[in-house]
Each structure stands twice: as C-alpha cells, then as structure tokens.
Scaffold this motif. Sequence first.
Motif, PDB file in Angstrom:
ATOM      1  N   ARG A 105       0.834  -1.207   0.000  1.00  0.00           N
ATOM      2  CA  ARG A 105       0.000   0.000   0.000  1.00  0.00           C
ATOM      3  C   ARG A 105       0.864   1.252   0.000  1.00  0.00           C
ATOM      4  NH1 ARG A 105      -1.852   3.267   4.061  1.00  0.00           N
ATOM      5  NH2 ARG A 105      -3.865   4.320   3.736  1.00  0.00           N
ATOM      6  N   LEU A 160       0.784   3.942  -3.140  1.00  0.00           N
ATOM      7  CA  LEU A 160       0.352   5.331  -2.917  1.00  0.00           C
ATOM      8  C   LEU A 160       1.470   6.314  -3.239  1.00  0.00           C
ATOM      9  CD1 LEU A 160      -1.807   5.080   0.339  1.00  0.00           C
ATOM     10  CD2 LEU A 160      -2.587   5.765  -1.940  1.00  0.00           C
ATOM     11  N   HIS A 198     -12.060  -2.529  -3.128  1.00  0.00           N
ATOM     12  CA  HIS A 198     -10.638  -2.254  -3.001  1.00  0.00           C
ATOM     13  C   HIS A 198      -9.833  -3.058  -4.022  1.00  0.00           C
ATOM     14  CE1 HIS A 198     -11.370  -5.777  -0.363  1.00  0.00           C
ATOM     15  NE2 HIS A 198     -10.171  -6.163  -0.741  1.00  0.00           N
ATOM     16  N   LEU A 231      -5.864  -1.294  -1.255  1.00  0.00           N
ATOM     17  CA  LEU A 231      -6.042   0.109  -1.631  1.00  0.00           C
ATOM     18  C   LEU A 231      -7.537   0.339  -1.751  1.00  0.00           C
ATOM     19  CD1 LEU A 231      -4.520   2.744  -2.441  1.00  0.00           C
ATOM     20  CD2 LEU A 231      -4.874   2.055  -4.822  1.00  0.00           C
ATOM     21  N   ASP A 249      -8.923   5.252   1.001  1.00  0.00           N
ATOM     22  CA  ASP A 249      -7.515   5.595   0.765  1.00  0.00           C
ATOM     23  C   ASP A 249      -7.397   6.610  -0.367  1.00  0.00           C
ATOM     24  OD1 ASP A 249      -6.482   3.879   2.690  1.00  0.00           O
ATOM     25  OD2 ASP A 249      -6.310   2.199   1.289  1.00  0.00           O
TER      26      ASP A 249
END
Length: 587
Positions: free
Chosen positions: A444, A448, A474, A483, A487
């Motif tokens: 993650r 990101l 997700h 994710l 998020d």
Amino acid sequence: SASMRGGYLNNLGWSVHAAIEAGTLPRRLPLLRRLFEGAAQAYATAGQPGGQANSLTNLGWAALRHGDLALARDALRRRDAVAPRGWDINSVFARLLSAELDRVEGRLAAAEAELSDIVASPGLDALAEPVWQALHGLARVAQARGDRAVALLRIRDALARVSAIGQRAELTAGRGRFFEARRALVDDALALLLAQGLVGEAFTVADGAQAQVMRAFEAEVRVDRLPPAARAEWQARLEAYLAARAAFEADGERGELLPAAQQASWRAQRAQASDDLARALDHAYAVLDEAAPADASADVPAAAVQAALRPGEALLLLTDHGGAAGAFLLTATAIQVAPAERDLLAPFAEALTGVTHLFVVAGPVPRAEWLASAGGAQGLAIRRFGVSLLPHAGFLLRRPAAPTGASLVVADPTGDLPAARSEARQVAARLPGASRVEGVAATREAVLAGLRGAAAFHFAGHGVQAPDAPWDAHLRLAQGQRLTLADLLTARPQVGTVVLSGCDTGRRLALGRHDRVGLAEGFLSAGASAVLATRRAIGDGEPAAFLDAFYAAGGATRPGPAFRQAALAREAAGDPSWRAFALIGFP
C-alpha cells in the motif's frame, strides 16, 4: 434480556424492510409484522414504552409501504396508546405516518394541518429528516388539490433541505436507506418540473440525485484529511453538538404533556434551542470547511454543465424516476428530454450530429449495463464517437489537469497471476520512464507513493467488490494489504489515466435499488482524469492484445480516442475482449 431482544428484532425488521425496498427481497409484510410486533412485545415486557412505541411506528410505516392501510392505522392507534405524541423524534415520525395515511385516504385538510405543524415545529432543527419529508407531503397535498404552483414551491423547499442535509450528513451503515427514501421526492419533482416545461431545472434535480452518494462519501473522508490539531477540535465541537442534540430531543418528549398555559413559553424556548443547535453544528463544520474544504459540488445547474462542455462534446443523463423522463441530452446550446426507449440515442439523432465525444451519466441499472454491453450504446456509439461514463454531470466542472510524473505499473501483488507480469512488462514498454512494481513489493505504501502525480497508473491484479459491503471496494495488494475507496479519497494522488486490469474493477455495487458506487468512481473523485475498468470477470492475460492496442494508440494521454481506436481494431480482428471494459472520465 427482553430489552436486547426488542432491539434485535427491531433492527432485524428494518434490515429486512431495507432489503425489500432495495429490491433484493420479495415483499413480505407477514414477516415484517412478526418482527416489529415481537419487538414491541419485548419492549413491553422490559417496561420500555419508548421502544414499544418506536416498534409500532415502524410496523405502521411498513404496512403503509405494503398497502395495508388498516394495519397501519391499527399500529398507529396502539402506538399512541403506549406513548402520547410529543415532539421527540419517534413522535414526529408517528405524526408523519398519520399525515400520510390521511393523504392517501383523501383527508387532505387533516394531512395538511399535521404536516404544517411539523414544518413549523420548534422541536426540529432545519436539518432534521422529518422537515423535508413533511414539505414533500405538503407538495403532494397541493398536487392532489390541483395546485401545481404551491406543489412546486413545496418541492423546491424540500429539495433545498435535502441538499443542506447532504452537505452536513455523516455516512452511516444505514445511509443506503437514507438515500432510497428520497427517490419519491425526486420522482415528484421531475414530474412537476417537466409538466411546466422547466427542463433545465429538472436536469439539475435528476443529476443531483445521482451525485448524492459520492458527495456523502467524500464528506466523510474529509475528516481523515484533517491535521491532528484540527481533527481534535472537530471532534470536540461535534461531540458538543451531539450532546446538545440528545438533550434537545429528550426535552421534546415532555412538550405535549405541559399545561396549556406553559405551551407558548415552551415553544419559544424550543425555537431558540433549535437555532442554537444549528449554530453549534455550523461551529463544528467551520473547522472541517477551513482545514479540508469540500471537493464535491452541490447541485450543479444545467447551464454550468453546458458551459463546461468543450466543442464536439455532449452529455447524456439517464434516469429511472417514475417514468417522468428517460434521458436528458445536453449540448453546448440546448437541453432535450425524451422518454426511455430501447435505443436511448434514437430520440437525439439530430442533436448528436457533429458530436465527437459523448459523456454518459448512467446511474440506473439495467440501463448502465445496457450502455456498456456490446449491443448497447457503447457498442453502437463507439462507431460514431467516443463514449465515457461519469458518476454525475457535476464532474464536468472538476476536469483535472493532466499530471506529468512517471507512470506506475503494478502487477500481480498477490503472486497468483503470472500472465499479469507479462502484461505489466508489455505495458511498461509503451510508457517511457514507467516504474514497475510487482509481487511482494506492491505494498500500500509503495503504490500510494508511486501514484502521486503519475501520468498513468496500470494495475494488473485482483479487484474486490462485495455486494454486502459496497463501500469496501478495493484493490488487493501485497502482504494482505488493500487500496480502498477511502484511501483514494483521503490521499487524492492526482494521477492521470488509470487502467484497472482485473475482474469487475468497473462494476458499481448497489447501496439501494438505485444508488451505486465503485472503484472507478473513487479514482475519479480522487482526481484521476480517466479510468479504464472492467464490467465483468476477465481471465489472466485475456485483455493483453486490446490493452497493447490501447496504449499503442496513446491511451496514457488520450484515453478516449485510444479506447475507441483499439476497440474498433480488436472488433475487426474478431477479439471481443474490449467489450469487458468501460471508460469512466475524460477523453
């Protein structure tokens, strides 16, 4: 305990009722009656008249929705015998039920009097749910009398209250039912507006109904974007408001029990307390509005949507509101409306002349599925112009600038899709300077970080959509990480074109009979320019040829024309894999 059993049966009754309203269960009034009657009896055994009255009110509403007016009246009579009507929230919903029964049974004067009392009540602040419901009831009373002008005034007021609540509502597990209850208001509003030729205003109302789901979700995740000090201040102010509201509602129970001589003084105090309560909520939201301004627009006027259309663009909005309208078409110079037809484009053939790209707002199902099917609008229209979906028309006012950072390609985070790694190498070769993250490295944190400012993001892996938890959609990442929609809306990575090459990554799951949410909408709300995602399950490696054609045609920077070019090329080659995909966002 009896009290816990009452709460359990009451909540179970509402869950079943919500499933029936959402169309996932057949109508079962006998079951609902057993649940709510059982809850009322359990509360009676526990010596809790408030819970007993609430359960009987719920039974009355369920009976009314199922057309059993006698049972609804009987439930209301028994409810009033248990707990006299004051101005607490349960009493107000009992008053709404009584007024609705009067209206349905033709006692319009009685219904109007009860509803007017609710609107004028000092026991309800301006954001309370019953206020807009009472205004809607008054509109229906006026319409039953043939007074369209008054009906329209009341409808507009109710819609304004709904919009205000939408800006101040926190998302809860029951929010799907909250949205669903407003559909009748939108149905009536569209019918009234279109009957008077107010097509632009009708479009705004219809689009606002499509917008409310993402708007509420975006409002919730704003809290996650607050810095620690602001979050603490927000929490303190919100808790102060909630405590004041609880005391305010508790005080409402005694209103009707006071002697007549004290009623005027009590009402004046309640009116002042209601104003204070509204100011307390504004005081809390001032922190949120300053530190994390809202990204989603309120209802966007049709003229603003038209102004946001570029040369050659048009927008088709599909609705399913009581048959009042099937579709609206907006071009830069005109708005047209037509009833639903099998070919939703046919009524607008002349207006579509010269269009090179068609945006489609397609909330209802099955029309959204028809749109994405090979024989539907996407399959037909793509031969004439580019097609992409939008969650609602207001997104046109949020068209983002394309970021220029290095592209990110993520493949096989879960280690069970070998063809996804080949796909990733193929895609990375089409994206100069792209960063490729595979397998256990696709955490993650890594994803990101790579997303921020990326010109393109390609994901070849598993997307997860659970029908019983639509907000929990997700992408599966390495080491059991995910994710999520939250998020995306919290981080707002400002990525350019997103390609989600995984099963069902473009599906939109139901919150109710009408409202939908999905991963693609989450990326778009977070600031992505466009999302290419799947509407069905795909095999590992199945879309490789189509995706290579998409990127070869410039899909990373021109996703609209590239999607159309690649789709037509693969269709001509006998490869139908492109039909699994839909483009959401901007071309």
